[in-house]
Design an enzyme around this catalytic site. Structure first.
Site, PDB file in Angstrom:
ATOM      1  N   LYS A  22       0.844  -1.207   0.000  1.00 43.90           N
ATOM      2  CA  LYS A  22       0.000   0.000   0.000  1.00 43.90           C
ATOM      3  C   LYS A  22       0.877   1.255   0.000  1.00 43.90           C
ATOM      4  O   LYS A  22       0.631   2.191  -0.751  1.00 43.90           O
ATOM      5  CB  LYS A  22      -0.890  -0.019   1.255  1.00 43.90           C
ATOM      6  CG  LYS A  22      -1.505   1.305   1.600  1.00 43.90           C
ATOM      7  CD  LYS A  22      -2.315   1.251   2.868  1.00 43.90           C
ATOM      8  CE  LYS A  22      -1.565   1.530   4.139  1.00 43.90           C
ATOM      9  NZ  LYS A  22      -1.102   2.927   4.313  1.00 43.90           N
ATOM     10  N   ASN A  23       1.906   1.244   0.834  1.00 43.92           N
ATOM     11  CA  ASN A  23       2.723   2.457   0.971  1.00 43.92           C
ATOM     12  C   ASN A  23       3.614   2.717  -0.240  1.00 43.92           C
ATOM     13  O   ASN A  23       4.132   3.821  -0.393  1.00 43.92           O
ATOM     14  CB  ASN A  23       3.574   2.390   2.246  1.00 43.92           C
ATOM     15  CG  ASN A  23       2.731   2.630   3.489  1.00 43.92           C
ATOM     16  OD1 ASN A  23       1.528   2.884   3.386  1.00 43.92           O
ATOM     17  ND2 ASN A  23       3.343   2.529   4.648  1.00 43.92           N
ATOM     18  N   CYS A 117      -3.554  13.178  13.093  1.00 39.96           N
ATOM     19  CA  CYS A 117      -4.218  11.878  13.093  1.00 39.96           C
ATOM     20  C   CYS A 117      -3.915  11.229  14.427  1.00 39.96           C
ATOM     21  O   CYS A 117      -3.150  11.768  15.220  1.00 39.96           O
ATOM     22  CB  CYS A 117      -3.803  11.027  11.916  1.00 39.96           C
ATOM     23  SG  CYS A 117      -2.223  10.270  12.108  1.00 39.96           S
ATOM     24  N   ARG A 122       1.707  14.912  13.021  1.00 40.53           N
ATOM     25  CA  ARG A 122       2.070  14.677  11.624  1.00 40.53           C
ATOM     26  C   ARG A 122       2.000  15.929  10.738  1.00 40.53           C
ATOM     27  O   ARG A 122       1.161  16.028   9.840  1.00 40.53           O
ATOM     28  CB  ARG A 122       1.216  13.539  11.037  1.00 40.53           C
ATOM     29  CG  ARG A 122       1.405  12.255  11.808  1.00 40.53           C
ATOM     30  CD  ARG A 122       0.683  11.096  11.219  1.00 40.53           C
ATOM     31  NE  ARG A 122       1.419  10.442  10.154  1.00 40.53           N
ATOM     32  CZ  ARG A 122       1.021   9.326   9.573  1.00 40.53           C
ATOM     33  NH1 ARG A 122      -0.094   8.753   9.958  1.00 40.53           N
ATOM     34  NH2 ARG A 122       1.734   8.784   8.614  1.00 40.53           N
ATOM     35  N   ASP A 306       5.825   0.830  11.859  1.00 35.77           N
ATOM     36  CA  ASP A 306       4.575   0.176  11.457  1.00 35.77           C
ATOM     37  C   ASP A 306       4.481  -1.284  11.925  1.00 35.77           C
ATOM     38  O   ASP A 306       3.458  -1.933  11.714  1.00 35.77           O
ATOM     39  CB  ASP A 306       4.423   0.223   9.925  1.00 35.77           C
ATOM     40  CG  ASP A 306       4.007   1.604   9.434  1.00 35.77           C
ATOM     41  OD1 ASP A 306       3.733   2.476  10.276  1.00 35.77           O
ATOM     42  OD2 ASP A 306       3.956   1.806   8.210  1.00 35.77           O
ATOM     43  N   ARG A 398      -8.330  -0.260   5.730  1.00 37.06           N
ATOM     44  CA  ARG A 398      -7.543   0.749   5.011  1.00 37.06           C
ATOM     45  C   ARG A 398      -6.271   0.134   4.430  1.00 37.06           C
ATOM     46  O   ARG A 398      -5.758   0.615   3.430  1.00 37.06           O
ATOM     47  CB  ARG A 398      -7.133   1.875   5.968  1.00 37.06           C
ATOM     48  CG  ARG A 398      -8.250   2.801   6.337  1.00 37.06           C
ATOM     49  CD  ARG A 398      -7.716   3.950   7.166  1.00 37.06           C
ATOM     50  NE  ARG A 398      -6.546   4.521   6.512  1.00 37.06           N
ATOM     51  CZ  ARG A 398      -5.613   5.234   7.127  1.00 37.06           C
ATOM     52  NH1 ARG A 398      -5.701   5.485   8.405  1.00 37.06           N
ATOM     53  NH2 ARG A 398      -4.589   5.718   6.457  1.00 37.06           N
TER      54      ARG A 398
END
Ligand code: UD1
Length: 417
Positions: A22-23, A117, A122, A306, A398
């Site tokens: 995804k990233n 968030c 951020r 992560d 997500r």
């Protein structure tokens, strides 16, 4: 609202194929503003990707998705709206990555500030710092970044004061259309950034990486059609590695490149986990008498933030006190109160979590707070007594493709209710 129900203590066995990253996909999608016709393969069909596609459609990019083949085709016909509205950027920070490409190609952009968030404030100051160095005029008005460079951007020497994945990506993207040479120092060099660079090279941009220095020679925008296969999701792979170490009779993780999982494998081996790797797969087993760990999260090639929440679940099963220091985000221990409700013994002091183990986790009703925190609760549920119910699983959707099915295939008892 959907929830996940997990009946714990069921040993896992089977093979898990890892999805595309995804990233890596998100900046590559943003970079498609610089292209004309693109076919992307190995795209994870998760919510964040669709949010980015909505944004690209709003901007004027034609999008075609072949869900079952994991292919996305994009076409930039030239009719572009240089606005990224709040409603499409607020739910996903990566939306801000359209700023660099829009500005460098269309000389102006109005992009909503992504805001804070759950895991921290951020900011985007480093993104804006780099764009200003390239010659952009930037002001912030009514929650929007308003950037323009009437005569185009110019290459520059830029040194980031701290390492940021997103700022490095935005700066690379902007530098592609800038006149002359840009040298970026103190860059993030995550595998996802290297994948973005290999994609940009196919678009004829000249980019060189050495250590944390990235050199870009700006170029014209070409109109050839390109294909790109996105790299595997190393965070998804790392998550299933932890599942294997926790409760795997035998789990085989495939469709990966173990070159990008060196640190993770080293950490698991250090704890005493039985793990075997080839170039493209890892086999992992639940192991006894694990040794306690002391980990700090760092930019790649260090241990990824992560995977911090997931590793913490393994630490609850290790004898003695293990430590994790979170260096990247200021508020990334929100999973801790939920793990404690399941019986984990964790104390937080400053940026460090101290985890005492081993503890028998017991199922409870818990609440997901962000993407990685949610998956850590899934891992906890897999080893807990009784049933665990996880609320707010939209966070999971997500970023994790087919999570329940992948685990179910390995005999986990996990259900969406
Ligand atoms: C990306 C990843 C995210 C991962 C993170 C760190 C994507 C889509 N997301 O997020 O999953 O957790 O990298 O590996 O790839 N910072 C500033 N100013 C800025 C930008 C960042 O101070 O302008 C700070 C952040 O608040 C944070 C740190 O830098 O404390 C690292 O953030 P960054 O690397 O930018 O993360 P993202 O690109 O948002």
């Amino acid at each position: 609202m959907q929830k996940l129900l997990i009946k714990g203590k069921k040993e896992l066995s089977g093979t898990i194929s890892i999805s595309g990253s995804k990233n890596a996909t998100l900046p590559i999608l943003a970079a498609s503003i610089l292209a004309t016709k693109v076919k992307l393969n190995n795209i994870p069909m998760v919510k964040d990707i669709f949010t980015m596609l909505e944004l690209l459609k709003f901007i004027g990019i034609k999008v075609k998705v072949q869900k079952s083949n994991k292919i996305i085709e994009l076409k930039n016909t030239g009719t572009i709206n240089t606005l990224a509205p709040y409603k499409l950027v607020k739910t996903m920070r990566a939306g801000v990555l359209v700023l660099g490409p829009l500005l460098t190609k269309y000389k102006k952009a109005k992009v909503s500030l992504p805001g804070g968030c759950a895991i921290g404030t951020r900011p985007v100051d480093l993104h804006l710092f780099a764009l200003k160095k390239l010659g952009a005029n930037i002001k912030i008005k009514d929650g929007y970044i308003i950037a323009e460079a009437q005569k185009g951007l110019n290459g520059a020497n830029i040194k980031f004061s701290s390492i940021s994945v997103g700022a490095t990506e935005n700066a690379i993207l902007a530098a592609c259309g800038a006149k002359g040479r840009t040298v970026l120092n103190n860059c993030a060099v995550e595998p996802e950034i290297l994948d973005l660079i290999s994609y940009l090279k196919k678009l004829n941009f000249k980019i060189k990486v050495s250590d944390r220095k990235i050199t870009i020679i700006g170029n014209k925008f070409v109109s050839k059609k390109i294909n790109h296969k996105v790299i595997f999701d190393r965070i998804e792979a790392g998550t299933y590695l932890v599942a294997g170490a926790l409760i795997g009779e035998k789990i085989i993780i495939k469709q990966i490149n173990t070159k990008f999982l060196k640190y993770e494998v080293r950490v698991l081996k250090k704890a005493g986990v039985k793990i075997y790797k080839t170039k493209n797969s890892i086999t992992i087993f639940k192991s006894k008498n694990l040794k306690n760990l002391n980990i700090s999260t760092k930019p790649f090639p260090g241990f990824p933030t992560d995977l911090q929440a997931q590793l913490m679940v393994l630490m609850t099963q290790i004898k003695g006190i293990s430590k994790i220091k979170e260096n990247i985000f200021e508020n990334r221990f929100m999973h801790v109160p939920e793990l404690k409700r399941m019986g984990a013994k964790i104390k937080i002091k400053n940026k460090t979590a101290y985890i005492s183990g081993p503890t028998n986790l017991t199922g409870a009703e818990v609440m997901a707070t962000d993407l990685r925190a949610s998956v850590c609760l899934v891992l906890a549920g897999l080893i807990a007594n009784n049933r665990t119910i996880i609320n707010r699983i939209y966070h999971l959707d997500r970023g994790y493709e087919n999570l329940e099915n992948k685990l179910k295939k390995c005999k986990a008892q996990i259900y969406r209710i």
